[in-house]
Scaffold this motif. Sequence first.
Motif, short mmCIF file in Angstrom:
data_model
loop_
_atom_site.label_atom_id
_atom_site.label_comp_id
_atom_site.label_asym_id
_atom_site.label_seq_id
_atom_site.Cartn_x
_atom_site.Cartn_y
_atom_site.Cartn_z
N LYS A 81 0.83 -1.22 0.00
CA LYS A 81 0.00 0.00 0.00
C LYS A 81 0.85 1.26 0.00
N GLY A 96 -2.89 -2.08 -5.95
CA GLY A 96 -2.13 -3.11 -5.24
C GLY A 96 -2.88 -4.42 -5.26
N ALA A 100 -4.68 -13.33 -4.79
CA ALA A 100 -6.07 -13.59 -4.40
C ALA A 100 -7.03 -12.55 -4.96
N ASP A 101 -6.56 -11.34 -5.15
CA ASP A 101 -7.43 -10.23 -5.56
C ASP A 101 -7.84 -10.38 -7.02
N GLY A 102 -9.13 -10.53 -7.23
CA GLY A 102 -9.61 -10.81 -8.58
C GLY A 102 -9.28 -12.22 -9.03
N GLN A 130 -8.12 -11.05 -16.79
CA GLN A 130 -8.53 -10.15 -15.70
C GLN A 130 -7.50 -9.02 -15.52
N VAL B 84 -10.58 -11.65 1.51
CA VAL B 84 -10.59 -11.92 0.07
C VAL B 84 -10.38 -13.41 -0.21
N ALA B 94 -13.60 -11.76 -5.22
CA ALA B 94 -13.34 -10.56 -4.45
C ALA B 94 -12.03 -9.90 -4.86
N ILE B 95 -11.98 -8.59 -4.74
CA ILE B 95 -10.74 -7.83 -4.94
C ILE B 95 -10.58 -6.87 -3.76
N GLY B 96 -9.49 -7.04 -3.03
CA GLY B 96 -9.24 -6.22 -1.84
C GLY B 96 -8.71 -4.86 -2.24
N LEU B 97 -9.28 -3.83 -1.67
CA LEU B 97 -8.89 -2.47 -2.04
C LEU B 97 -8.76 -1.59 -0.81
N LEU B 139 -16.05 -8.41 -10.61
CA LEU B 139 -15.33 -8.37 -9.33
C LEU B 139 -16.21 -7.83 -8.20
#
Lengths: 260, 260
Positions: A81, A96, A100-102, A130, B84, B94-97, B139
């Motif tokens: 971050k 970032g 796992a994200d997406g 993606q 996530v 899921a996408i962590g933001l 997503l």
Amino acid sequence: MKLTVVKIGGNVIDNPTLCSQFLSDFAQIAGPKILVHGGGKIATQIAEKLGIETVMVEGRRITDQSMLNVVTMVYGGLVNKNLVAQLQKFGTNAIGLTGADGGVILSKKRPVKEIDYGFVGDIERVDAGQIAGMISQGLTPVFAPLTYDLDGNMLNTNADTQAQAVATAMSQEFEVNLVYCFEKKGVLSNPDDDDSVIPQLQPEAYAAYKASGAINKGMIPKLDNAFKALGEGVKQVTICHAKEVLAAVSEGNAGTKLTI
Amino acid sequence: MKLTVVKIGGNVIDNPTLCSQFLSDFAQIAGPKILVHGGGKIATQIAEKLGIETVMVEGRRITDQSMLNVVTMVYGGLVNKNLVAQLQKFGTNAIGLTGADGGVILSKKRPVKEIDYGFVGDIERVDAGQIAGMISQGLTPVFAPLTYDLDGNMLNTNADTQAQAVATAMSQEFEVNLVYCFEKKGVLSNPDDDDSVIPQLQPEAYAAYKASGAINKGMIPKLDNAFKALGEGVKQVTICHAKEVLAAVSEGNAGTKLTI
């Protein structure tokens, strides 16, 4: 379309001045780009303060549940971050990501053989579509060295391998230049002379340098990995110092370019 | 098109059984959705182990540079990535933001008046288009309570406010149902009777409950905030227990629905 995939190691993360300069340069690279970062020493430092012992086997971190929590916090949170926030300052719309994200990088927990590495992931699949979708939205993915499995676990993952896997998958849709930034100016023809950078390296010359002993030790797995990426569709691999990323990528007058 | 924005607090994060059940239910909510999570006690616990003192003023965490590093690690890394990975297990992409990722939630560091809150962000702008782009890629955004400024800083941000800001911005393009999950079954007509849930609440009835003292204390700022969201375009606000999110959202037979 061209795509630049840059990997930076822990030595850049651990040095705020070098890191800030690198990010400013990275932000200036034209066209779509991806950053993959390593971890740095901070995970070890924070683990120590939390009373969690760091165990390394052959340069790899043994990742039990406590250590997994530390690397998930440090690589996926603190390091990732802060890189994203700094890139935003430099005008790059960074996002970032962990694998796992997406669901972009799925791994399998490494099977236990002689050594139980714990929660370490071996990459199984990269969802290039993606990632390309994010790029088409104007985003610059910034990957932490973490992936996941389908059992709900995060997995610690080698950043060099992750960079190669992402670059290879993206080469289905892009002309990929994979750039490994490290602490030398490039691949050296004389390991004792930091200025003896080989500007271009092809497999035949690589074999000759290995035979003469000019290229040896840790450079061999790095270069084997790099030539593997080229064999699997990556257009070019560049190896350079983090300070010279812009010269190497945009001007083409620094570092070592590998081609096949 | 409908969009469900769910906020869960630290009490869910801190309870692994409740959290896992919640995520399984959240995964079953039909249509586009967004999750916003709070922090939980783990940031305070890790700060303590790292020798960093937690200072709270009126329920808000004072966030100096050391504490900012802790919440960036814990909220943005440990908590966010584990949510996530678990949602991936339940089939939700899921996408962590944080707000910094994709530049989706820009804040301003809170000005110092009587109290210096440190690196705390007051939200200035939500990029609904960028978030909608992610949703259109299939997503499910999962937001940590962190935003950023244009000086390269991450900023600690109140999760309730962040959920409201995201829901309000998304209501430009979607019919938004904003769902606050907390430790009660809904807004109670009798604070001493956990089963006295008010099924529907409108401003006139809210004024009457406030006048009679039936709704009081901490519920007032929560409800004022919720009615503000409705006034700014959010279609519906639902307040329910984390255990009943699916009943409240999908079946409409749990919790309190606020409308204007």
